[in-house]
Design a protein around this motif. Structure first.
Motif, PDB file in Angstrom:
ATOM      1  N   ALA A 341      44.889  20.945  52.124  1.00 41.36           N
ATOM      2  CA  ALA A 341      45.057  20.138  50.908  1.00 41.36           C
ATOM      3  C   ALA A 341      43.748  20.044  50.138  1.00 41.36           C
ATOM      4  CB  ALA A 341      45.552  18.743  51.282  1.00 41.36           C
ATOM      5  N   ALA A 342      42.635  19.898  50.848  1.00 40.63           N
ATOM      6  CA  ALA A 342      41.323  19.840  50.191  1.00 40.63           C
ATOM      7  C   ALA A 342      41.028  21.150  49.464  1.00 40.63           C
ATOM      8  CB  ALA A 342      40.236  19.541  51.224  1.00 40.63           C
ATOM      9  N   LEU A 343      41.402  22.286  50.067  1.00 40.26           N
ATOM     10  CA  LEU A 343      41.224  23.574  49.403  1.00 40.26           C
ATOM     11  C   LEU A 343      42.078  23.656  48.145  1.00 40.26           C
ATOM     12  CD1 LEU A 343      41.221  25.973  52.503  1.00 40.26           C
ATOM     13  CD2 LEU A 343      39.282  25.489  51.002  1.00 40.26           C
ATOM     14  N   MET A 344      43.307  23.138  48.230  1.00 43.44           N
ATOM     15  CA  MET A 344      44.183  23.168  47.066  1.00 43.44           C
ATOM     16  C   MET A 344      43.647  22.285  45.950  1.00 43.44           C
ATOM     17  SD  MET A 344      47.838  23.079  49.098  1.00 43.44           S
ATOM     18  CE  MET A 344      48.845  23.066  47.634  1.00 43.44           C
ATOM     19  N   LEU A 345      43.051  21.151  46.313  1.00 49.65           N
ATOM     20  CA  LEU A 345      42.438  20.291  45.301  1.00 49.65           C
ATOM     21  C   LEU A 345      41.261  20.982  44.620  1.00 49.65           C
ATOM     22  CD1 LEU A 345      42.482  16.825  47.128  1.00 49.65           C
ATOM     23  CD2 LEU A 345      43.912  17.538  45.206  1.00 49.65           C
ATOM     24  N   GLN A 346      40.658  21.959  45.309  1.00 50.24           N
ATOM     25  CA  GLN A 346      39.552  22.729  44.728  1.00 50.24           C
ATOM     26  C   GLN A 346      40.053  23.949  43.947  1.00 50.24           C
ATOM     27  OE1 GLN A 346      36.232  22.190  44.882  1.00 50.24           O
ATOM     28  NE2 GLN A 346      36.117  20.463  46.293  1.00 50.24           N
ATOM     29  N   GLY A 347      41.395  24.091  43.883  1.00 47.53           N
ATOM     30  CA  GLY A 347      41.970  25.213  43.146  1.00 47.53           C
ATOM     31  C   GLY A 347      42.156  26.464  43.969  1.00 47.53           C
ATOM     32  N   ILE A 348      42.049  26.364  45.301  1.00 45.23           N
ATOM     33  CA  ILE A 348      42.194  27.516  46.192  1.00 45.23           C
ATOM     34  C   ILE A 348      43.408  27.295  47.076  1.00 45.23           C
ATOM     35  CG2 ILE A 348      41.124  28.878  48.022  1.00 45.23           C
ATOM     36  CD1 ILE A 348      38.419  28.004  46.941  1.00 45.23           C
ATOM     37  N   THR A 349      44.439  28.111  46.932  1.00 45.56           N
ATOM     38  CA  THR A 349      45.641  27.985  47.749  1.00 45.56           C
ATOM     39  C   THR A 349      45.472  28.791  49.032  1.00 45.56           C
ATOM     40  OG1 THR A 349      47.023  27.732  45.785  1.00 45.56           O
ATOM     41  CG2 THR A 349      48.133  28.332  47.837  1.00 45.56           C
ATOM     42  N   PRO A 350      45.552  28.154  50.208  1.00 44.98           N
ATOM     43  CA  PRO A 350      45.417  28.897  51.466  1.00 44.98           C
ATOM     44  C   PRO A 350      46.500  29.962  51.599  1.00 44.98           C
ATOM     45  CG  PRO A 350      45.237  26.532  51.837  1.00 44.98           C
ATOM     46  CD  PRO A 350      45.696  26.708  50.428  1.00 44.98           C
ATOM     47  N   SER A 351      46.082  31.180  51.826  1.00 47.17           N
ATOM     48  CA  SER A 351      46.996  32.304  51.980  1.00 47.17           C
ATOM     49  C   SER A 351      46.170  33.495  52.454  1.00 47.17           C
ATOM     50  CB  SER A 351      47.679  32.640  50.646  1.00 47.17           C
ATOM     51  OG  SER A 351      46.748  33.215  49.749  1.00 47.17           O
ATOM     52  N   PRO A 352      46.830  34.564  52.904  1.00 44.88           N
ATOM     53  CA  PRO A 352      46.058  35.738  53.333  1.00 44.88           C
ATOM     54  C   PRO A 352      45.244  36.358  52.209  1.00 44.88           C
ATOM     55  CG  PRO A 352      48.428  36.195  53.291  1.00 44.88           C
ATOM     56  CD  PRO A 352      48.263  34.718  53.180  1.00 44.88           C
ATOM     57  N   ARG A 353      45.607  36.100  50.955  1.00 42.32           N
ATOM     58  CA  ARG A 353      44.854  36.657  49.825  1.00 42.32           C
ATOM     59  C   ARG A 353      43.514  35.957  49.625  1.00 42.32           C
ATOM     60  NH1 ARG A 353      47.458  40.437  47.236  1.00 42.32           N
ATOM     61  NH2 ARG A 353      49.721  40.582  47.418  1.00 42.32           N
ATOM     62  N   MET A 354      43.303  34.852  50.336  1.00 41.24           N
ATOM     63  CA  MET A 354      41.988  34.214  50.287  1.00 41.24           C
ATOM     64  C   MET A 354      40.896  35.169  50.720  1.00 41.24           C
ATOM     65  SD  MET A 354      42.185  30.268  51.625  1.00 41.24           S
ATOM     66  CE  MET A 354      40.393  30.205  51.616  1.00 41.24           C
ATOM     67  N   PHE A 355      41.210  36.027  51.696  1.00 41.28           N
ATOM     68  CA  PHE A 355      40.216  36.967  52.213  1.00 41.28           C
ATOM     69  C   PHE A 355      39.829  38.001  51.158  1.00 41.28           C
ATOM     70  CE2 PHE A 355      41.960  35.067  55.939  1.00 41.28           C
ATOM     71  CZ  PHE A 355      40.962  35.093  56.890  1.00 41.28           C
ATOM     72  N   GLN A 356      40.720  38.232  50.180  1.00 41.39           N
ATOM     73  CA  GLN A 356      40.412  39.164  49.100  1.00 41.39           C
ATOM     74  C   GLN A 356      39.836  38.450  47.883  1.00 41.39           C
ATOM     75  OE1 GLN A 356      44.208  41.083  48.448  1.00 41.39           O
ATOM     76  NE2 GLN A 356      43.696  42.788  49.820  1.00 41.39           N
ATOM     77  N   MET A 357      40.426  37.300  47.532  1.00 44.07           N
ATOM     78  CA  MET A 357      40.058  36.616  46.300  1.00 44.07           C
ATOM     79  C   MET A 357      38.830  35.715  46.468  1.00 44.07           C
ATOM     80  SD  MET A 357      43.901  35.558  45.049  1.00 44.07           S
ATOM     81  CE  MET A 357      43.297  34.788  43.546  1.00 44.07           C
ATOM     82  N   TYR A 358      38.683  35.107  47.642  1.00 45.52           N
ATOM     83  CA  TYR A 358      37.577  34.170  47.877  1.00 45.52           C
ATOM     84  C   TYR A 358      36.878  34.488  49.201  1.00 45.52           C
ATOM     85  CZ  TYR A 358      40.363  31.575  44.463  1.00 45.52           C
ATOM     86  OH  TYR A 358      41.087  31.208  43.358  1.00 45.52           O
ATOM     87  N   PRO A 359      36.359  35.706  49.376  1.00 48.98           N
ATOM     88  CA  PRO A 359      35.724  36.037  50.661  1.00 48.98           C
ATOM     89  C   PRO A 359      34.507  35.164  50.943  1.00 48.98           C
ATOM     90  CG  PRO A 359      35.243  37.723  49.013  1.00 48.98           C
ATOM     91  CD  PRO A 359      36.289  36.836  48.425  1.00 48.98           C
ATOM     92  N   GLU A 360      33.788  34.754  49.880  1.00 46.30           N
ATOM     93  CA  GLU A 360      32.606  33.912  50.089  1.00 46.30           C
ATOM     94  C   GLU A 360      33.003  32.550  50.672  1.00 46.30           C
ATOM     95  OE1 GLU A 360      34.212  32.960  46.074  1.00 46.30           O
ATOM     96  OE2 GLU A 360      33.832  34.789  47.251  1.00 46.30           O
ATOM     97  N   VAL A 361      34.189  32.045  50.299  1.00 44.88           N
ATOM     98  CA  VAL A 361      34.664  30.764  50.852  1.00 44.88           C
ATOM     99  C   VAL A 361      35.023  30.925  52.323  1.00 44.88           C
ATOM    100  CG1 VAL A 361      36.451  28.979  50.679  1.00 44.88           C
ATOM    101  CG2 VAL A 361      35.462  29.975  48.605  1.00 44.88           C
ATOM    102  N   ILE A 362      35.666  32.038  52.661  1.00 45.51           N
ATOM    103  CA  ILE A 362      36.019  32.298  54.063  1.00 45.51           C
ATOM    104  C   ILE A 362      34.759  32.398  54.915  1.00 45.51           C
ATOM    105  CG2 ILE A 362      37.034  33.981  55.641  1.00 45.51           C
ATOM    106  CD1 ILE A 362      39.129  32.467  54.160  1.00 45.51           C
TER     107      ILE A 362
END
Length: 516
Positions: A341-362
């Motif tokens: 939920a905290a990630l979603m509040l930051q505009g980042i939806t948890p999903s496998p595409r996080m590894f492609q779209m937000y690798p620095e966050v991972i």
């Protein structure tokens, strides 16, 4: 990849991020040491604050609090046989007996070292495994993701204790709450009962604060007299924990518990990756297996080895609960749902595409997981015996203070007074759920899953031009996942029915024996 890793290091190794990580660990250990305050409660309370921070500082605060709270629960369990959270209930068996025999200091140190060991080892597994699972998840289409979420919901109900219906009913409530508001496609209001303020749906912050924090404070407020008596009886025993002349823990004793810690790490890591089981199950399972395998160590009779198994087990679930969240967008526990939920509040939806779209966050998340263990060890070692006194705070002070914080947090998210009313209503609902033995975790997790579930169903229907058969069973993987969900429910129902019949038979035998 190297650029993302460099950016992750620059995000984490900032004064602000490190400061919030330390603050999270310190707050978590303190909250965990207070009976009744769990990691979920703490994260629910600070969730509005995390919204005002950048992503790295927010993750540092929440993950630090999570790690600290899971260990902190053992402090009160050892000090006066009142676990700070259910996760530490198995620690009571050996920890409190050691306190009564004047070895409380040794018990708390064993709990700290085994907690950090289990947590660090499982974090390494997460870092190695999560990217591979995410790559697999990227091959899933909307149909496969739909059934994967259905399977997760079925698993949540199956793992909710003896009463399958209660777990599934809690999940159904979460799904219903997730559908309140405007339809994502046609923008038509649904399930709003004619209330315009519900058109935007139920906001996540008042939901989690009401279900976790405020409901627990209502329950704690009704038990003030009993808690006060327990603490008063334990006050005299706490002196053993603080004396410098009391027996500590040697490095050789710590190493001698490697088998028990290994059991806890293995079981905790595995259970943490399964949605719904949680740290409590891992702790009791690790404790039980260690007791069966090593009867000569007298686990359960005041042994450091029982503490090592239980604490390594529950802390080893911390990192792995994030694996299904990162890989599939499905939280592995209520606390992981709050981090999602905290990630979603930051505009980042948890999903496998996080590894492609937000690798620095991972990568930042992975670094914070490792750093959190270092701070957990340092802060826990320095403040553990001080935090043991927090359990003695009078409920007359503690409960109203947290209630005020809950109200402020619910209002601060959107400055909407209706959110406060919603939070209070959900708090009483959460209190009622506790009283009837209905778990809250399925509600929160399905509330977060509901939009994704609907989104994937609609995508599957659009791709297959409205053909329900192809949309639901268009691939062998989808058929297998659907069959797995049905099989899981059938097996669980049969097992529950068998346990009820066995329990009914034992009760009849006891009644007949008593009558004769």
């Amino acid at each position: 990849m190297s650029d993302a890793l460099y950016e992750a290091f620059s995000l984490v190794f900032q004064f602000k991020t490190i400061l919030w990580l330390m603050a999270g660990v310190a707050l978590g250990v303190g909250l965990g040491a207070i009976p009744g305050l769990t990691a979920s409660t703490g994260i629910a309370l600070v969730l509005p604050l995390s919204f005002t921070l950048d992503i790295a500082a927010s993750l540092g605060l929440l993950i630090g609090l999570y790690k600290g709270a899971v260990f902190g629960g053992s402090i009160s369990a050892i000090s006066f046989a009142t676990p700070g959270s259910p996760d530490s209930a198995a620690t009571v068996f050996d920890g409190y007996k050691m306190t009564k025999s004047g070895k409380g200091r040794k018990a708390i140190l064993m709990a700290l070292y085994s907690s950090v060991t289990g947590d660090a080892a499982s974090d390494i597994v997460v870092i190695l495994v999560a990217p591979s699972i995410a790559l697999l998840a990227l091959q899933f289409g909307p149909t496969e993701r739909l059934w994967l979420m259905v399977l997760a919901i079925a698993l949540l109900g199956a793992l909710s204790g003896r009463h399958l219906a209660k777990g599934l009913f809690s999940a159904a409530i979460g799904l219903f709450l997730g559908t309140i508001g405007a339809d994502p496609v046609s923008n038509v209001a649904r399930n709003t009962f004619g209330q315009d303020w519900l058109r935007d749906g139920i906001h996540l912050v008042p939901l989690v604060i009401g279900i976790f924090a405020m409901s627990q404070m209502i329950e704690q407020g009704l038990e003030l007299v009993r808690r006060k008596r327990v603490v008063q009886e334990a006050t005299a025993k706490l002196g053993d924990l603080f004396g410098k002349n009391t027996e500590g823990l040697s490095f050789r004793e710590y190493l001698s518990a490697w088998r028990e810690m290994g059991i806890g790490i293995g079981i905790g890591t595995f259970i943490g990756t399964l949605p719904g089981l949680g740290a409590t199950v891992a702790a009791f399972l690790s404790f039980g297996i260690a007791k069966q395998l090593f009867p000569k160590k007298k686990i359960g009779e005041g042994s450091i080895y029982g503490i090592a198994a239980a604490e390594a087990g529950n802390n080893a679930t911390v990192g792995p609960t994030l694996v299904p969240l990162l890989a599939f967008g499905i939280p592995g526990s209520a606390t992981a749902a709050l981090i999602g939920a905290a990630l979603m509040l930051q505009g980042i939806t948890p999903s496998p595409r996080m590894f492609q779209m937000y690798p620095e966050v991972i990568y930042a998340l992975f670094i914070i997981l490792i750093l959190g263990n270092v701070f957990n060890l340092a802060i826990g070692r320095f403040f553990a015996f001080f935090y043991a006194r927090l359990g003695q705070l009078p409920g007359e002070i503690l409960v109203p203070t947290i209630m005020v914080m809950a109200v402020i947090g619910a209002y601060a998210a959107r400055s909407d007074p209706y959110d406060v009313l919603m939070m209070l209503g959900l708090a009483f609902m959460g209190f009622g759920m506790r009283k009837v033995g209905m778990p809250e975790a399925p509600l929160i997790i399905t509330f977060l899953i509901a939009p994704l579930l609907e989104q994937n169903l609609r995508r599957a229907l659009l791709i297959n031009r409205g053909e329900w058969g192809d949309a639901l069973f268009g691939s062998p993987v989808a058929i297998g996942l659907a069959g797995g969900a049905v099989l899981l429910l059938v097996v669980t129902m049969r097992m529950n029915m068998g346990s009820r019949l066995a329990r009914y038979g034992r009760e009849e035998k006891e009644e007949s024996a008593g009558g004769s």
